[in-house]
Write a protein that holds these residues in place. Sequence first.
Motif, PDB file in Angstrom:
ATOM      1  N   ASN A   1      -5.252   4.989  -1.329  1.00  0.00           N
ATOM      2  CA  ASN A   1      -5.904   3.824  -1.963  1.00  0.00           C
ATOM      3  C   ASN A   1      -5.134   3.302  -3.177  1.00  0.00           C
ATOM      4  O   ASN A   1      -5.728   2.840  -4.154  1.00  0.00           O
ATOM      5  CB  ASN A   1      -7.346   4.173  -2.372  1.00  0.00           C
ATOM      6  CG  ASN A   1      -8.224   4.435  -1.165  1.00  0.00           C
ATOM      7  OD1 ASN A   1      -8.086   3.776  -0.135  1.00  0.00           O
ATOM      8  ND2 ASN A   1      -9.118   5.407  -1.280  1.00  0.00           N
ATOM      9  N   VAL A   2      -3.820   3.396  -3.131  1.00  0.00           N
ATOM     10  CA  VAL A   2      -2.973   2.909  -4.232  1.00  0.00           C
ATOM     11  C   VAL A   2      -2.139   1.735  -3.732  1.00  0.00           C
ATOM     12  O   VAL A   2      -1.472   1.819  -2.705  1.00  0.00           O
ATOM     13  CB  VAL A   2      -2.036   4.028  -4.756  1.00  0.00           C
ATOM     14  CG1 VAL A   2      -1.092   3.477  -5.827  1.00  0.00           C
ATOM     15  CG2 VAL A   2      -2.851   5.181  -5.314  1.00  0.00           C
ATOM     16  N   MET A   3      -2.198   0.621  -4.483  1.00  0.00           N
ATOM     17  CA  MET A   3      -1.383  -0.553  -4.170  1.00  0.00           C
ATOM     18  C   MET A   3      -0.599  -0.951  -5.414  1.00  0.00           C
ATOM     19  O   MET A   3      -1.160  -0.971  -6.514  1.00  0.00           O
ATOM     20  CB  MET A   3      -2.270  -1.711  -3.706  1.00  0.00           C
ATOM     21  CG  MET A   3      -1.513  -2.989  -3.416  1.00  0.00           C
ATOM     22  SD  MET A   3      -2.605  -4.355  -2.947  1.00  0.00           S
ATOM     23  CE  MET A   3      -2.825  -4.013  -1.214  1.00  0.00           C
ATOM     24  N   LEU A   4       0.691  -1.243  -5.239  1.00  0.00           N
ATOM     25  CA  LEU A   4       1.525  -1.652  -6.367  1.00  0.00           C
ATOM     26  C   LEU A   4       2.215  -2.974  -6.064  1.00  0.00           C
ATOM     27  O   LEU A   4       2.555  -3.257  -4.915  1.00  0.00           O
ATOM     28  CB  LEU A   4       2.586  -0.595  -6.680  1.00  0.00           C
ATOM     29  CG  LEU A   4       2.133   0.662  -7.437  1.00  0.00           C
ATOM     30  CD1 LEU A   4       3.329   1.588  -7.660  1.00  0.00           C
ATOM     31  CD2 LEU A   4       1.475   0.317  -8.763  1.00  0.00           C
TER      32      LEU A   4
ATOM     33  N   LEU B   1      12.801  -0.504  -1.066  1.00  0.00           N
ATOM     34  CA  LEU B   1      11.939   0.672  -0.937  1.00  0.00           C
ATOM     35  C   LEU B   1      11.601   0.955   0.526  1.00  0.00           C
ATOM     36  O   LEU B   1      11.681   2.093   0.990  1.00  0.00           O
ATOM     37  CB  LEU B   1      10.653   0.453  -1.739  1.00  0.00           C
ATOM     38  CG  LEU B   1       9.573   1.546  -1.612  1.00  0.00           C
ATOM     39  CD1 LEU B   1      10.076   2.871  -2.189  1.00  0.00           C
ATOM     40  CD2 LEU B   1       8.284   1.110  -2.307  1.00  0.00           C
ATOM     41  N   LEU B   2      11.254  -0.108   1.258  1.00  0.00           N
ATOM     42  CA  LEU B   2      10.873   0.066   2.664  1.00  0.00           C
ATOM     43  C   LEU B   2      12.071   0.458   3.534  1.00  0.00           C
ATOM     44  O   LEU B   2      11.922   1.233   4.478  1.00  0.00           O
ATOM     45  CB  LEU B   2      10.226  -1.212   3.191  1.00  0.00           C
ATOM     46  CG  LEU B   2       8.804  -1.490   2.669  1.00  0.00           C
ATOM     47  CD1 LEU B   2       8.305  -2.837   3.153  1.00  0.00           C
ATOM     48  CD2 LEU B   2       7.837  -0.399   3.103  1.00  0.00           C
TER      49      LEU B   2
ATOM     50  N   TRP C   1       0.857  -1.184   0.000  1.00  0.00           N
ATOM     51  CA  TRP C   1       0.000   0.000   0.000  1.00  0.00           C
ATOM     52  C   TRP C   1       0.895   1.237   0.000  1.00  0.00           C
ATOM     53  O   TRP C   1       1.767   1.378   0.839  1.00  0.00           O
ATOM     54  CB  TRP C   1      -0.880   0.023   1.256  1.00  0.00           C
ATOM     55  CG  TRP C   1      -2.074  -0.892   1.188  1.00  0.00           C
ATOM     56  CD1 TRP C   1      -2.253  -2.055   1.866  1.00  0.00           C
ATOM     57  CD2 TRP C   1      -3.253  -0.714   0.396  1.00  0.00           C
ATOM     58  NE1 TRP C   1      -3.463  -2.618   1.559  1.00  0.00           N
ATOM     59  CE2 TRP C   1      -4.107  -1.811   0.651  1.00  0.00           C
ATOM     60  CE3 TRP C   1      -3.679   0.274  -0.502  1.00  0.00           C
ATOM     61  CZ2 TRP C   1      -5.344  -1.962   0.049  1.00  0.00           C
ATOM     62  CZ3 TRP C   1      -4.912   0.129  -1.113  1.00  0.00           C
ATOM     63  CH2 TRP C   1      -5.740  -0.968  -0.835  1.00  0.00           C
ATOM     64  N   LEU C   2       0.659   2.135  -0.947  1.00  0.00           N
ATOM     65  CA  LEU C   2       1.449   3.359  -1.035  1.00  0.00           C
ATOM     66  C   LEU C   2       0.687   4.566  -0.488  1.00  0.00           C
ATOM     67  O   LEU C   2       1.218   5.672  -0.442  1.00  0.00           O
ATOM     68  CB  LEU C   2       1.854   3.631  -2.486  1.00  0.00           C
ATOM     69  CG  LEU C   2       2.672   2.516  -3.171  1.00  0.00           C
ATOM     70  CD1 LEU C   2       3.023   2.923  -4.591  1.00  0.00           C
ATOM     71  CD2 LEU C   2       3.935   2.207  -2.378  1.00  0.00           C
TER      72      LEU C   2
END
Length: 204
Positions: free
Chosen positions: A135-138, A148-149, A131-132
């Motif tokens: 409401n965006v999930m990639l 990234l994390l 989850w970014l």
Amino acid sequence: MKEGAASLKMAATIDNSNAVQANKKKHLGIPAAVFVEDVDSFMKQPGNETADSALRKLDEQYQKYKYMELNLSQKKLRLKNQIPQITQTLEILRHMQKKKETTEPMETHFLLADNVYCKASVPPTNKVCLWLGANVMLEYDIDEAQALLEKNLSTASRNLETLEEDLDFLRDQFTTTEVNMARVYNWDVKRRSKENLLKSAEKS
């Protein structure tokens, strides 16, 4: 010998100037409260015609600091909630890294609703969805997701440290402004007391 002393003095002056500039850049957006050492000179400045007007200006400055503190405290709270979430997600990814080369499924629980979890069996995989926000999930490879994390965790930790330094700086400005208000108030009390004594002396 004199040239050496002069050079050292100049170097010290430059270092102090650089330190002041660095401090200003460090707390960009937070004006520093200047300590009122000479109240008489301060009261001669434009806008300080009376003690009430000077105290009003100082109180406005104080309220601005309070507003900044509220905003920074809210950002700090968000980061303090965000960092454990990122850390926990990284731990899960590292566990998945170990499992992806095996055929054994991973037993886990996922959140179905508030305080409701469901047991699940996840087969080995090289893909995860993150989850970014908004409401965006990639979908990412596990390696990409981990990188990234880790970057996000480093940024969040650095931002939290900066926020804590800014809050400490703000507290110093509170103290300086409060002291300034007390000094102006005491100056006005002494001024009025002196005026009353002069009036009494004139009447007598």
